[in-house]
Design a protein around this motif. Structure first.
Motif, mmCIF file in Angstrom:
data_model
loop_
_atom_site.group_PDB
_atom_site.id
_atom_site.type_symbol
_atom_site.label_atom_id
_atom_site.label_comp_id
_atom_site.label_asym_id
_atom_site.label_seq_id
_atom_site.Cartn_x
_atom_site.Cartn_y
_atom_site.Cartn_z
ATOM 1 N N LEU A 351 -3.202 -55.207 32.062
ATOM 2 C CA LEU A 351 -3.219 -56.244 33.105
ATOM 3 C C LEU A 351 -2.001 -56.183 34.016
ATOM 4 O O LEU A 351 -2.038 -56.610 35.158
ATOM 5 C CB LEU A 351 -3.279 -57.632 32.452
ATOM 6 C CG LEU A 351 -4.646 -58.073 31.908
ATOM 7 C CD1 LEU A 351 -4.527 -59.425 31.225
ATOM 8 C CD2 LEU A 351 -5.670 -58.189 33.055
ATOM 9 N N LYS A 352 -0.913 -55.664 33.443
ATOM 10 C CA LYS A 352 0.363 -55.679 34.178
ATOM 11 C C LYS A 352 0.245 -54.993 35.553
ATOM 12 O O LYS A 352 0.687 -55.548 36.568
ATOM 13 C CB LYS A 352 1.443 -54.969 33.343
ATOM 14 C CG LYS A 352 2.566 -55.877 32.992
ATOM 15 C CD LYS A 352 3.594 -55.160 32.194
ATOM 16 C CE LYS A 352 4.937 -55.789 32.524
ATOM 17 N NZ LYS A 352 6.002 -55.205 31.773
ATOM 18 N N THR A 353 -0.383 -53.801 35.594
ATOM 19 C CA THR A 353 -0.478 -53.039 36.852
ATOM 20 C C THR A 353 -1.314 -53.782 37.893
ATOM 21 O O THR A 353 -0.826 -54.021 39.019
ATOM 22 C CB THR A 353 -1.068 -51.631 36.573
ATOM 23 O OG1 THR A 353 -0.594 -51.202 35.310
ATOM 24 C CG2 THR A 353 -0.764 -50.635 37.657
ATOM 25 N N PRO A 354 -2.563 -54.246 37.536
ATOM 26 C CA PRO A 354 -3.299 -54.971 38.588
ATOM 27 C C PRO A 354 -2.599 -56.262 39.027
ATOM 28 O O PRO A 354 -2.622 -56.585 40.218
ATOM 29 C CB PRO A 354 -4.643 -55.291 37.948
ATOM 30 C CG PRO A 354 -4.561 -54.890 36.526
ATOM 31 C CD PRO A 354 -3.398 -53.985 36.379
ATOM 32 N N ILE A 355 -1.921 -56.935 38.105
ATOM 33 C CA ILE A 355 -1.244 -58.190 38.524
ATOM 34 C C ILE A 355 -0.089 -57.855 39.467
ATOM 35 O O ILE A 355 0.111 -58.515 40.505
ATOM 36 C CB ILE A 355 -0.743 -58.999 37.309
ATOM 37 C CG1 ILE A 355 -1.918 -59.457 36.451
ATOM 38 C CG2 ILE A 355 0.051 -60.216 37.740
ATOM 39 C CD1 ILE A 355 -1.531 -60.007 35.094
ATOM 40 N N SER A 356 0.627 -56.781 39.146
ATOM 41 C CA SER A 356 1.733 -56.386 40.023
ATOM 42 C C SER A 356 1.195 -56.022 41.403
ATOM 43 O O SER A 356 1.803 -56.382 42.428
ATOM 44 C CB SER A 356 2.479 -55.176 39.440
ATOM 45 O OG SER A 356 2.938 -55.490 38.171
ATOM 46 N N SER A 357 0.047 -55.343 41.416
ATOM 47 C CA SER A 357 -0.471 -54.965 42.740
ATOM 48 C C SER A 357 -0.974 -56.202 43.484
ATOM 49 O O SER A 357 -0.838 -56.303 44.693
ATOM 50 C CB SER A 357 -1.522 -53.856 42.608
ATOM 51 O OG SER A 357 -2.760 -54.392 42.359
ATOM 52 N N ILE A 358 -1.512 -57.206 42.742
ATOM 53 C CA ILE A 358 -1.916 -58.484 43.402
ATOM 54 C C ILE A 358 -0.675 -59.126 44.023
ATOM 55 O O ILE A 358 -0.670 -59.560 45.174
ATOM 56 C CB ILE A 358 -2.573 -59.452 42.400
ATOM 57 C CG1 ILE A 358 -3.938 -58.934 41.966
ATOM 58 C CG2 ILE A 358 -2.685 -60.855 42.978
ATOM 59 C CD1 ILE A 358 -4.572 -59.687 40.803
ATOM 60 N N LYS A 359 0.432 -59.113 43.247
ATOM 61 C CA LYS A 359 1.688 -59.724 43.726
ATOM 62 C C LYS A 359 2.175 -59.041 44.994
ATOM 63 O O LYS A 359 2.584 -59.669 45.971
ATOM 64 C CB LYS A 359 2.765 -59.600 42.641
ATOM 65 C CG LYS A 359 2.866 -60.819 41.772
ATOM 66 C CD LYS A 359 4.076 -60.772 40.890
ATOM 67 C CE LYS A 359 5.322 -61.060 41.719
ATOM 68 N NZ LYS A 359 6.479 -61.377 40.921
ATOM 69 N N ALA A 388 -0.003 -65.453 40.075
ATOM 70 C CA ALA A 388 0.282 -64.057 39.718
ATOM 71 C C ALA A 388 1.591 -63.978 38.943
ATOM 72 O O ALA A 388 1.687 -63.252 37.938
ATOM 73 C CB ALA A 388 0.353 -63.186 40.975
ATOM 74 N N ASP A 389 2.601 -64.800 39.366
ATOM 75 C CA ASP A 389 3.886 -64.836 38.644
ATOM 76 C C ASP A 389 3.671 -65.289 37.203
ATOM 77 O O ASP A 389 4.207 -64.709 36.261
ATOM 78 C CB ASP A 389 4.859 -65.817 39.325
ATOM 79 C CG ASP A 389 5.534 -65.173 40.537
ATOM 80 O OD1 ASP A 389 5.463 -63.919 40.632
ATOM 81 O OD2 ASP A 389 6.094 -65.907 41.368
#
Ligand code: ADP
Length: 563
Positions: A351-359, A388-389
């Protein structure tokens, strides 16, 4: 025959003996006395009268008083005629006396008087002799009868004296022997009395009581045996290892799981002193140590298994009579936990990568150079950024937790000044604090020694404390971050003036997924403080909390100071 009847007969017989003997004696004595009286009255008195008459006769011709004396004694004799022939002689004396009264010198009459008096005397003397003979005979017969009766009665009384005590004492002896046997738990004891009296009834009652006790004992033993086998079957079929000790720490039993874990056979160690066995057996030693519930990793039968050690005291009415140690097999839970941790680690990582890209996309959208948004669009974008944070924080916490759980915490321990750790953490939460108009005051004691710590993980812990403090503190309040010296330790603390935590929840506050129940923030995972504890303890420090409802909280940790 009933005992009461026997006693009545025995005592009655003795009473009869006394009565018979007494009556017979009295009658015999009476008869002898009557005989003596009769001799005295009938014959002796006659002799006296005759003697008096003969004396009067001597003086008769010259002494006229002699007539009166003769007359008186003759009259008495006439009233005392008792023997056959005595009447005729007495009458003859009377007739001769009447002739002498007329003619004092009637020699024939005087001779006739003398002869007849002599005859009366002879008759009475003979009667005395006869009566004496009779009295002697009746005395002898009475003595003979008394001797016979006495002998018979004495024999009967002797038989009674010899046999009667036995009639009572023999059954009593048998009964008391039976009672002692019962007291010694010999319930097969029976009393055999042939008599049909009260003792016979008592023996029958005793026998039926012994039979009941025997039955009860056997049914009890059978039940206890059944219970024992049932419990043994249950214990042996359990997946947990169980070992029982008595109050002297001697081994009482051990099931097959315990045998294979400990590597000893039950039959070899039953009755042995457990601390002696622990000298040569590591697991036994660990089990005997008085440590609180702790997870044990045991390699047995070619595989690794996990157990928790539980001690159960066996008590009997407040008295401690032994102890049972249960090694609960938690391997299946462990495997599930591992699967869960791996799953969480994978998901959080993915999940970390898609959330970072959402951010990143959200911050690009926020850039005015890309295009202007209206107010509503900007608000939606900020909410996306906040979420997202939060998602990123949750995923990083879950990732940290899975590292902790799998024992994969990578530490970069180095000497670090407290000030730099605190500064790093305060900077990270500055923006959040400003949003709530909360001011953060730092108080770092002068000339603090450095500590050995992983700077990144330690400031992560401080950030977690600060984030919580800001979350639970009122708006525009002050949060104090401090570092001070406590003996040979350096102590870090974050103090807020928020709602505080009820004392009863404090012992569980550092547990995984634990959130204080009540009207608190719902959004957290309950993992922050658990990870903080793992991070601090992995570095050799210890974590703590002080809090009271309405008075705010103080979270902190201590590290050994470098001297
Ligand atoms: P969370 O991510 O839910 O905050 P934590 O492990 O950090 O998880 O905290 C566990 C619980 O402890 C929180 O849910 C909260 O109820 C309580 N808590 C933590 N810090 C404070 C604080 N400073 N004041 C009051 N309650 C707190």
């Amino acid at each position: 025959m009933r005992l009461k009847t026997k006693l009545t007969l025995g005592i009655g017989f003795l009473f009869l003996v006394i009565v018979v003997f007494g009556v017979f004696g009295i009658i015999s004595i009476h008869r002898l006395r009557n005989d003596a009286d009769r001799v005295l009255k009938n014959n002796y008195e006659t002799l006296v009268y005759n003697n008096n008459m003969l004396k009067a006769l001597e003086r008769l011709p010259e002494d006229s008083l002699a007539f009166t004396l003769f007359e008186n004694n003759l009259t008495l004799q006439e009233k005392n005629v008792t023997e056959p022939g005595e009447k005729e002689s007495t009458l003859a004396v009377r007739q001769y006396f009447e002739r002498v009264r007329i003619n004092r010198n009637d020699t024939v009459a005087l001779i006739g008087i003398r002869e007849n008096i002599q005859l009366i005397n002879d008759l009475n003397q003979e009667a005395i002799l006869n009566k004496n003979q009779n009295a002697r005979e009746s005395a002898e017969s009475a003595a003979t009868w008394m001797t016979i009766i006495f002998t018979v009665l004495a024999l009967i009384a002797f038989t009674l004296v010899v046999n009667f005590p036995g009639v009572i004492s023999n059954p009593i002896r048998q009964l008391s022997a039976g009672i002692s046997a019962i007291a010694n738990k010999n319930y097969s004891k029976r009393i055999h009395l042939s008599q049909q009296d009260e003792f016979g009834d008592l023996a029958n009652a005793f026998n039926s009581m012994a039979e009941k006790l025997d039955e009860y004992e056997h049914s009890n033993i059978a039940r206890i045996r059944f219970e024992k086998s049932r419990i043994e079957a249950v214990i042996n079929n359990m997946r947990d290892a169980i070992i029982g000790f008595d109050e002297k720490k001697q081994v009482l039993f051990m099931n097959s799981v315990a045998e294979s874990l400990i590597g000893l056979r039950e039959k070899d160690i039953v009755g042995k002193y457990a601390p002696d066995l622990a000298l040569h057996n590591d697991l036994m030693r660990t089990l005997l140590q008085d440590t609180p519930r702790k997870e044990l990793e045991i390699f047995a039968d070619g595989k690794k298994s996990y157990f928790v050690n539980e001690r159960i005291e066996v008590r009997n009415d407040e008295e401690r009579i032994g102890e049972v140690i249960v090694l609960r097999n938690i391997t299946p839970f462990h495997e599930l936990d591992e699967a869960k941790t791996n799953f969480i680690a994978t998901v959080s990582h993915e999940l970390k990568t898609p959330i970072s890209s959402i951010k990143m996309s959200a911050s690009l959208l926020d850039d005015a150079r890309i295009g202007m948004m209206n107010k509503e669009q900007q608000e939606l974008l900020h909410s996306i950024q906040d979420d997202a944070d939060r998602l990123l924080k949750i995923t990083s916490e879950l990732l940290n937790m899975s590292q902790v759980e799998t024992g994969n915490i990578q530490l970069k321990i180095q000497t670090a000044p407290a000030e730099s750790i605190i500064r790093q953490a305060v900077q990270a939460v500055q923006f959040q604090a400003q949003q709530k108009q909360v001011s953060i005051k730092t108080d770092i004691a002068a000339s603090l020694p450095e500590v050995m710590a992983d700077t990144e993980k330690t400031s992560w812990v401080l950030i977690n404390f600060l984030t919580n403090a800001i979350r639970y503190a009122p708006e525009a309040s002050v949060i104090e971050v401090s570092a001070s010296r406590k003996k040979d330790k350096v102590s870090f603390a974050v103090r807020d003036h928020g709602i505080g935590i009820d004392e009863k929840y404090l012992p569980r506050i550092f547990d995984r997924y634990y959130k204080v129940p009540g009207n608190y923030e719902k959004s957290g995972t309950g993992l922050g403080l658990a990870i903080s504890r793992e991070f601090i303890e992995a570095q050799g420090g210890n974590i703590w909390v002080e809090s009271a409802i309405g008075d705010g909280s103080r979270f902190g940790f201590d590290f050994p100071a470098i001297t």
